[in-house]
Structures are given as C-alpha cells and as structure tokens.
Motif scaffolding. Structure first.
Motif, PDB file in Angstrom:
ATOM      1  N   GLY A   1       1.078  -1.229   0.352  1.00 23.81           N
ATOM      2  CA  GLY A   1      -0.118  -0.063  -0.330  1.00 23.81           C
ATOM      3  C   GLY A   1       0.731   1.303  -0.114  1.00 23.81           C
ATOM      4  N   ILE A   2       0.345   2.280  -0.975  1.00 19.32           N
ATOM      5  CA  ILE A   2       1.526   3.437  -0.693  1.00 19.32           C
ATOM      6  C   ILE A   2       0.612   4.749   0.696  1.00 19.32           C
ATOM      7  CG2 ILE A   2       1.429   5.407  -1.581  1.00 19.32           C
ATOM      8  CD1 ILE A   2       0.607   3.963  -4.281  1.00 19.32           C
ATOM      9  N   PRO A   3       2.214   4.851   0.909  1.00 23.20           N
ATOM     10  CA  PRO A   3       1.554   4.962   2.374  1.00 23.20           C
ATOM     11  C   PRO A   3       1.208   7.276   2.025  1.00 23.20           C
ATOM     12  CG  PRO A   3       3.478   4.558   2.642  1.00 23.20           C
ATOM     13  CD  PRO A   3       3.389   4.163   1.207  1.00 23.20           C
ATOM     14  N   ALA A   4      -0.051   7.760   3.056  1.00 15.05           N
ATOM     15  CA  ALA A   4      -0.387   9.279   2.840  1.00 15.05           C
ATOM     16  C   ALA A   4       0.835   9.812   2.103  1.00 15.05           C
ATOM     17  CB  ALA A   4      -0.989   9.243   4.278  1.00 15.05           C
ATOM     18  N   GLU A   5       1.870   9.690   3.095  1.00  9.80           N
ATOM     19  CA  GLU A   5       2.739  11.087   2.618  1.00  9.80           C
ATOM     20  C   GLU A   5       3.227  10.551   1.276  1.00  9.80           C
ATOM     21  OE1 GLU A   5       4.983   7.360   5.013  1.00  9.80           O
ATOM     22  OE2 GLU A   5       2.855   8.536   5.414  1.00  9.80           O
ATOM     23  N   VAL A   6       3.312   9.835   0.781  1.00 13.62           N
ATOM     24  CA  VAL A   6       4.379   9.313  -0.593  1.00 13.62           C
ATOM     25  C   VAL A   6       2.786   9.681  -1.720  1.00 13.62           C
ATOM     26  CG1 VAL A   6       4.404   7.668  -2.015  1.00 13.62           C
ATOM     27  CG2 VAL A   6       5.194   6.831  -0.216  1.00 13.62           C
ATOM     28  N   PHE A   7       1.450   9.205  -0.964  1.00 11.24           N
ATOM     29  CA  PHE A   7       0.544   9.857  -1.978  1.00 11.24           C
ATOM     30  C   PHE A   7       0.702  11.890  -2.160  1.00 11.24           C
ATOM     31  CE2 PHE A   7      -2.367   5.984  -1.621  1.00 11.24           C
ATOM     32  CZ  PHE A   7      -2.511   5.729  -3.126  1.00 11.24           C
ATOM     33  N   ILE A   8       0.588  12.687  -0.703  1.00 15.73           N
ATOM     34  CA  ILE A   8       0.746  13.825  -1.566  1.00 15.73           C
ATOM     35  C   ILE A   8       2.380  14.240  -1.583  1.00 15.73           C
ATOM     36  CG2 ILE A   8       1.149  15.220   0.472  1.00 15.73           C
ATOM     37  CD1 ILE A   8      -0.859  14.163   2.680  1.00 15.73           C
ATOM     38  N   LYS A   9       3.257  13.312  -1.479  1.00 10.32           N
ATOM     39  CA  LYS A   9       4.115  14.164  -2.134  1.00 10.32           C
ATOM     40  C   LYS A   9       3.884  14.016  -4.307  1.00 10.32           C
ATOM     41  CE  LYS A   9       7.887  13.647   1.032  1.00 10.32           C
ATOM     42  NZ  LYS A   9       9.453  12.589   1.203  1.00 10.32           N
ATOM     43  N   LEU A  10       3.375  12.941  -4.089  1.00  7.80           N
ATOM     44  CA  LEU A  10       3.010  12.564  -5.881  1.00  7.80           C
ATOM     45  C   LEU A  10       1.501  13.593  -6.387  1.00  7.80           C
ATOM     46  CD1 LEU A  10       3.248   8.464  -5.567  1.00  7.80           C
ATOM     47  CD2 LEU A  10       3.911   9.742  -7.128  1.00  7.80           C
ATOM     48  N   ALA A  11       1.015  13.207  -5.365  1.00 12.78           N
ATOM     49  CA  ALA A  11      -0.210  14.737  -6.206  1.00 12.78           C
ATOM     50  C   ALA A  11       0.648  15.835  -6.023  1.00 12.78           C
ATOM     51  CB  ALA A  11      -1.328  14.550  -5.031  1.00 12.78           C
ATOM     52  N   ASP A  12       1.390  16.421  -5.206  1.00 13.65           N
ATOM     53  CA  ASP A  12       1.895  18.000  -5.281  1.00 13.65           C
ATOM     54  C   ASP A  12       3.118  17.484  -6.605  1.00 13.65           C
ATOM     55  OD1 ASP A  12       0.688  18.655  -3.132  1.00 13.65           O
ATOM     56  OD2 ASP A  12       3.060  18.486  -1.561  1.00 13.65           O
ATOM     57  N   TYR A  13       3.528  16.614  -6.591  1.00 15.77           N
ATOM     58  CA  TYR A  13       4.659  16.848  -8.168  1.00 15.77           C
ATOM     59  C   TYR A  13       3.895  16.398  -9.034  1.00 15.77           C
ATOM     60  CZ  TYR A  13       8.518  15.618 -11.527  1.00 15.77           C
ATOM     61  OH  TYR A  13       9.648  14.799 -12.817  1.00 15.77           O
ATOM     62  N   TYR A  14       3.088  15.776  -9.468  1.00 18.63           N
ATOM     63  CA  TYR A  14       1.809  15.876 -10.647  1.00 18.63           C
ATOM     64  C   TYR A  14       1.407  16.536 -10.878  1.00 18.63           C
ATOM     65  CZ  TYR A  14       4.103  11.295 -11.731  1.00 18.63           C
ATOM     66  OH  TYR A  14       5.720  10.664 -12.146  1.00 18.63           O
ATOM     67  N   ASN A  15       0.567  17.639  -9.714  1.00 22.12           N
ATOM     68  CA  ASN A  15      -0.616  18.605  -9.506  1.00 22.12           C
ATOM     69  C   ASN A  15      -1.647  17.988 -10.316  1.00 22.12           C
ATOM     70  OD1 ASN A  15      -1.127  21.044  -8.659  1.00 22.12           O
ATOM     71  ND2 ASN A  15      -1.274  21.629 -11.235  1.00 22.12           N
ATOM     72  N   VAL A  16      -1.475  16.772  -9.353  1.00 18.82           N
ATOM     73  CA  VAL A  16      -3.050  16.555  -9.023  1.00 18.82           C
ATOM     74  C   VAL A  16      -3.918  15.755  -8.020  1.00 18.82           C
ATOM     75  CG1 VAL A  16      -2.947  15.005 -11.100  1.00 18.82           C
ATOM     76  CG2 VAL A  16      -2.152  14.302  -9.617  1.00 18.82           C
TER      77      VAL A  16
END
Length: 70
Positions: free
Chosen positions: A40-55
C-alpha cells in the motif's frame, strides 16, 4: 491494491522511476512495489506524488477520473 493512475503518470512524466523514487526519498524497489500493488502507498507518498504531478490524491487513488485538485 493497484493504482493505475500512478503508473500512467510515471510513464508520461519526465522522471525515471529511479529519479521519482529519489524525489520521494524511498528506494526504487519500494516505488515498484507501490506501482504494482504489492504494498500500500503511505499517505505521505500520495501527498508528495499529488504535489509533484499537480493532481489530487483522489485521482491517484482512482477515486475520481478528474485529476484536478479542488
């Protein structure tokens, strides 16, 4: 659980998987496990990915087809 939007963004993006793992401060193996759904993807990784891809995190999780942050 698999996250096809995470895979698609990585394939379309300008960073290699190794570079993206470095940006996320995780190993390449951990990133691969997240992509294929082995872990599973941890919340902090989801947040970093969302910020990076602007989604939105919801888009990354497959909860919406709309990638825009609201």
């Amino acid at each position: 659980m698999e996250y096809p939007n995470v895979c698609a963004l990585c394939e379309e993006g300008d960073l290699s998987r190794q570079e993206l793992a470095g940006y996320l401060q995780i190993s390449r193996g951990s990133y691969t496990n997240y992509e294929i759904g082995a872990r599973g993807i941890p919340a902090e990784v989801f947040i970093k990915l969302a910020d990076y891809y602007n989604v939105s995190v919801d888009y990354l999780m497959g909860r919406t087809k709309n990638p825009k942050k609201e």
